[in-house]
Design an enzyme around this catalytic site. Structure first.
Site, short mmCIF file in Angstrom:
data_model
loop_
_atom_site.label_atom_id
_atom_site.label_comp_id
_atom_site.label_asym_id
_atom_site.label_seq_id
_atom_site.Cartn_x
_atom_site.Cartn_y
_atom_site.Cartn_z
N ASP A 178 -55.49 36.98 -42.77
CA ASP A 178 -55.62 38.25 -42.07
C ASP A 178 -54.26 38.94 -42.01
O ASP A 178 -53.27 38.34 -41.55
CB ASP A 178 -56.13 37.97 -40.65
CG ASP A 178 -56.75 39.18 -39.99
OD1 ASP A 178 -56.34 40.30 -40.30
OD2 ASP A 178 -57.66 38.99 -39.16
N ASP A 179 -54.18 40.17 -42.50
CA ASP A 179 -52.94 40.96 -42.44
C ASP A 179 -51.78 40.32 -43.21
O ASP A 179 -50.62 40.49 -42.83
CB ASP A 179 -52.51 41.19 -40.98
CG ASP A 179 -53.45 42.11 -40.22
OD1 ASP A 179 -54.47 42.52 -40.78
OD2 ASP A 179 -53.16 42.39 -39.04
N CYS B 34 -59.77 45.07 -41.75
CA CYS B 34 -60.41 43.78 -41.98
C CYS B 34 -61.93 43.81 -42.09
O CYS B 34 -62.49 43.25 -43.03
CB CYS B 34 -59.98 42.80 -40.92
SG CYS B 34 -60.30 43.32 -39.24
N ARG C 106 -64.30 42.31 -45.22
CA ARG C 106 -65.19 41.17 -45.03
C ARG C 106 -66.62 41.51 -45.41
O ARG C 106 -67.34 40.69 -46.00
CB ARG C 106 -65.11 40.70 -43.57
CG ARG C 106 -63.77 40.11 -43.24
CD ARG C 106 -63.43 40.15 -41.74
NE ARG C 106 -61.99 40.01 -41.59
CZ ARG C 106 -61.39 38.84 -41.37
NH1 ARG C 106 -62.10 37.74 -41.22
NH2 ARG C 106 -60.08 38.78 -41.29
N LYS D 190 -62.53 33.58 -38.03
CA LYS D 190 -62.76 34.93 -37.51
C LYS D 190 -63.97 35.57 -38.19
O LYS D 190 -64.04 35.66 -39.40
CB LYS D 190 -61.50 35.78 -37.75
CG LYS D 190 -61.69 37.28 -37.48
CD LYS D 190 -60.40 38.03 -37.71
CE LYS D 190 -60.61 39.55 -37.74
NZ LYS D 190 -59.36 40.30 -37.86
N HIS E 59 -65.83 38.93 -36.88
CA HIS E 59 -65.55 40.36 -36.76
C HIS E 59 -66.50 41.23 -37.59
O HIS E 59 -66.11 42.21 -38.21
CB HIS E 59 -64.10 40.66 -37.14
CG HIS E 59 -63.60 41.93 -36.49
ND1 HIS E 59 -62.50 42.62 -36.93
CD2 HIS E 59 -64.07 42.62 -35.42
CE1 HIS E 59 -62.30 43.67 -36.17
NE2 HIS E 59 -63.23 43.70 -35.24
N HIS F 131 -52.81 37.60 -38.50
CA HIS F 131 -52.96 38.71 -37.55
C HIS F 131 -52.15 38.41 -36.30
O HIS F 131 -51.96 37.26 -35.93
CB HIS F 131 -54.45 38.86 -37.20
CG HIS F 131 -54.81 40.13 -36.52
ND1 HIS F 131 -54.40 40.44 -35.24
CD2 HIS F 131 -55.59 41.17 -36.92
CE1 HIS F 131 -54.91 41.63 -34.90
NE2 HIS F 131 -55.62 42.09 -35.90
N ASP G 104 -57.18 39.99 -46.30
CA ASP G 104 -58.16 41.05 -46.06
C ASP G 104 -57.57 42.45 -46.12
O ASP G 104 -58.31 43.43 -46.24
CB ASP G 104 -58.89 40.84 -44.73
CG ASP G 104 -57.98 40.94 -43.51
OD1 ASP G 104 -56.75 41.06 -43.68
OD2 ASP G 104 -58.51 40.88 -42.38
N ASN G 105 -56.26 42.59 -46.00
CA ASN G 105 -55.58 43.88 -46.16
C ASN G 105 -54.08 43.63 -46.18
O ASN G 105 -53.63 42.49 -46.07
CB ASN G 105 -55.95 44.87 -45.05
CG ASN G 105 -55.91 44.32 -43.65
OD1 ASN G 105 -56.94 44.20 -42.98
ND2 ASN G 105 -54.73 43.94 -43.18
N LYS H 7 -51.25 48.30 -43.96
CA LYS H 7 -52.62 48.20 -43.47
C LYS H 7 -53.00 49.52 -42.79
O LYS H 7 -52.18 50.15 -42.15
CB LYS H 7 -52.71 47.05 -42.45
CG LYS H 7 -54.01 46.97 -41.67
CD LYS H 7 -53.89 45.91 -40.58
CE LYS H 7 -55.12 45.87 -39.70
NZ LYS H 7 -54.99 44.87 -38.62
#
Length: 758
Positions: free
Chosen positions: A41-42, A79, A83, A137, A139, A232, A338-339, A403
């Site tokens: 994540d991130d 994100c 996903r 995660k 989300h 993240h 994811d980004n 992001k």
């Protein structure tokens, strides 16, 4: 009419005249591979060691050395859309997830969940006989549906996963997570003082699910989706990892960005001739920062590096576990982000992210002395940090922006494929530079596994899978790019890649979509978007803009919508967690409430009324929201009603002037918003005023940790007790009534905070 169960045998008058038949479950065959998708994540393009950084990621690097390293892989700018595209093989807009899952807009492209007309990888593979596990995660469920009340039709178990262990929202504290197991909330199995960290827990649970399955059904392959909370914010890691990086980044982001870029060129991660993009606006030269700013920024980057290093070790544990089970060779394992790296720490970084979204910016000038004394907390269980823009752009080397943006810094990320049984020995450790996108993952998996996604699923006609399998590039590094046209959109920012060309527009909220400026880049010669050719080739740019509109319409991305403030926060309405009269009534026992599903007290005036029965000795928490970094706790202690208003470590405490008589009692706490940052708290015992206090700073946004009724889950909001400090009397009912007009500044803060959290 009741339908008889399927039976293809023969039923006679006696057993001798009959023929049995057994309805066996589907099976994908003895050669079917396991599939593992590890999602970070991130994590920016440059932050793995094998993509240029100095951060120790030996386990991810080893997967690249023994697999394929993709250098032209792209995702959505935030994100939830990534996903959704990854899990369905379709445009995120088409499946209802143009932005983060927290809200709905009333249009099909923002449902807050994946439409039932788009099967997930888990649903497709489970129908083929796979065991399916999601750990980490999620989300992909609207926030207000993430409580124990459900509904559960957009939770992982309803979208094809046999088991789930993790968290539902966009972030969680790594030392005090709000966890869900399958369809019910649970407490973490450990605490920081026990050595607990969520990333370790996730890998423990993933390996347990796999070994449980393989122990009983060794013939059955599995699909494991492992989306870490890392990296993240909050950036949190065990102390040994934090100390490992102490002082390493004191030379600053300018030096390290150059070093990472040089390494990228040397290893071929970026093509020869690539330029290092100039500093983003708002990123100052390191040498221009004050000494305290540099101290803060260095520590924040240390925390990020430690977090990623620790996560890499957990990936190593997963790989070793698969190796020990003799499953690694026949496992298709993908590692990606994811980004791009996050801009949500602001220009200076934040010791506690809620300070930033309450307009309290750390490091603008010299740090206050109390913050200097807290530098050693950064990265540990007593912090909730994010790094500044300078380190985020360093993480996105060689690109610009971050992001949330449709420039390469927001959407160009690492992807590694490891699959020993399928990747030829002479190809292992090589690079693939073909363009690919998140929605191309699912069709690639389907081709390698040998399955076809269904046209109908559970009686619902399915949208076509529009992603492009890139399985063809595994054997041939010169194979054509399967995905030659890809559009991007996020809150009005747009981009389109068509072959070697990219048109991109960084939208500013409120700007005219038809007249704002687009940029044009020739990616074949300008990988990092440094040379804008819009004025040189206006006809080409016009063609690409027209193509963007065509692709947007075809993929359900319209209408364009740049709203933020109007979308975040609760929607007060009938038949929802947020009633029209703004009155919440809770009766314990209750599990913790996730952000978005509990009483919306952030930035608002409210009256809390607790109806209790107690003896003189009974005490404990009646209501708590937030955590030790920021929050509000209402509790009984030493016979008195207490409210601790914890504004980022600055505690405003009111203790009732009179004691609470034994027996039945009505206890009231009134939290009132004033002008600016002012506020006040008053308490009443059985209808009698019992004292008041002004708040040090009224919080527009309180915390990303949710609320609890009758105890304080997670880290203690107040230093006057140890969590959970459950109320030992009888709490019959707790009422929270929101009062007064909604403050526009609150909505602004909510929007900024929610975007930061995602």
């Amino acid at each position: 009419m009741t339908r008889a169960p399927r039976f293809e045998g023969k039923i006679g008058r006696t057993l001798a005249e009959s023929q049995p038949w057994y309805d066996e479950s589907p099976h994908p065959g003895p050669e079917a591979p396991n599939v593992v998708v590890v999602l970070l994540d991130d994590t920016g393009f440059a932050q793995f060691g094998c993509y240029g950084s100095d951060i120790d990621t030996p386990n991810v690097d080893a997967l690249a050395e023994n697999g394929l390293q993709f250098t032209n892989f792209h995702v959505a700018p935030v994100c939830s859309p990534t996903r959704a595209a990854l899990l369905t093989g379709r445009s995120q807009h088409a499946v209802g997830m143009r932005s983060v899952a927290n809200f709905r807009t009333g249009f099909p492209h923002q449902l807050g969940h994946i439409t039932s007309s788009a099967t997930t990888i888990a649903e497709v593979l489970r129908e083929e006989g796979y065991a399916t596990f999601c750990v980490g995660k999620w989300h992909l469920t609207p926030s207000e549906q993430c409580s124990a009340a459900g509904p559960f039709d957009h939770w992982p178990l309803a979208r094809g996963f046999d088991r789930f262990y993790g968290f539902l929202d966009g972030e969680t504290d790594q030392f005090h997570p709000q966890l869900v197991c399958d369809n019910h909330p649970i407490d973490p199995p450990g605490r920081p003082e026990d050595g607990y960290h969520l990333s370790e827990d996730l890998v423990d649970q993933a390996l347990r699910m796999v070994t449980d399955s393989k122990g009983v059904r060794p013939d059955r392959p599995f699909f494991l989706y492992l989306p870490f909370g890392a990296t993240h914010s909050p950036h949190q890691a065990p102390a040994s990892y934090l100390s490992k990086y102490r002082g390493k980044y004191d030379v600053g982001w300018d030096v390290w960005r150059e070093k990472w870029f040089e390494r990228q060129l040397e290893t071929g991660v970026v093509p020869p001739g690539t330029q290092l993009a100039p500093r983003n606006p708002g990123v100052d030269p390191w040498d221009d920062l004050g000494p305290d700013q540099r101290k803060l920024a260095s520590r924040l980057q240390e925390a990020f590096a430690a977090f990623l290093d620790h996560t890499d070790d957990q990936i190593g544990r997963l790989v070793q576990g698969l190796r020990d089970l003799d499953q690694l060779d026949n496992t298709l394992l993908l590692v990606l982000s994811d980004n791009g790296a996050s801009q949500e720490g602001g220009p200076f970084g934040v010791l506690h992210e809620m300070r930033f979204f309450n307009s309290i910016i750390d490091g603008v000038f010299d740090m206050p002395s109390e913050l200097v004394g807290r530098l050693d907390d950064i990265g540990g269980p007593h912090s909730h940090t994010n790094y500044p823009w300078g380190w985020a752009q360093c993480g996105n080397t060689p690109f610009k922006w971050y992001k949330q943006n449709t420039h390469e810094g927001g959407v160009h990320v690492p992807l590694i494929m490891h699959y020993p049984r399928r990747i030829a020995a002479d190809q292992r450790g090589s690079i693939r530079d073909q363009f690919a996108y998140a929605s191309d993952i699912a069709p690639t998996i389907y081709e390698l596994v040998g399955v076809t996604p269904p046209q109908t699923y559970q009686g619902i006609e399915q949208l076509p899978v529009t992603g492009h399998s890139f399985a063809s590039v595994i054997d041939d590094p010169a194979a054509p790019t399967p995905n030659s046209v890809q559009f991007f959109e996020q809150m009005g920012s747009r981009a389109i890649v068509a072959g070697e060309w990219k048109a991109v527009c960084r939208h500013i909220r409120g700007a005219d979509f038809d007249t704002e400026r687009w940029e044009l880049y020739h990616l074949a010669t300008d990988w990092s978007e440094c040379n804008d050719l819009a004025s040189d080739q206006p006809e080409r740019l016009d063609e690409l803009i027209k193509l963007w509109w065509s692709e947007a319409e075809r993929n359900g991305a319209l209408p364009l919508d740049d709203r933020t403030i109007e979308l975040f926060g609760p929607r007060f309405r009938p038949n929802s967690p947020h009633p029209v009269d703004r009155r919440y009534v809770y009766r314990p026992p209750m599990t913790p409430l996730q952000m978005g599903s509990g009483a919306a007290v952030s930035g608002r005036s409210f009256h809390l009324t607790a109806h209790v029965t107690r003896t003189a000795e009974q005490e404990g928490v009646l209501f708590a929201t937030g955590d030790e970094n920021s929050g509000i706790s209402v509790f009984v202690q030493s016979g008195r009603l207490v409210v601790d208003y914890n504004a980022f470590g600055d505690h405003s405490i009111i203790e009732s002037e009179n004691t609470i008589p034994p027996g039945d009692a009505t206890l009231v706490a009134r939290v009132t918003r004033g002008s600016g940052r002012s506020g006040s708290i008053s308490v009443e015992v059985n209808g009698q005023a019992a004292g008041s206090v002004d708040t040090a700073a009224f919080m527009r946004m309180i915390s990303s940790s949710g609320s609890s009724i009758g105890y304080d889950h997670g880290s203690a909001v107040s230093a006057r007790y140890q969590a959970p400090f459950a109320f030992t009397g009888k709490l019959h009912k707790l009422e929270i009534q929101l009062v007064g007009d909604e403050d526009p500044a609150t909505r602004t803060a909510e929007a900024a905070e929610e975007m930061r959290r995602q």
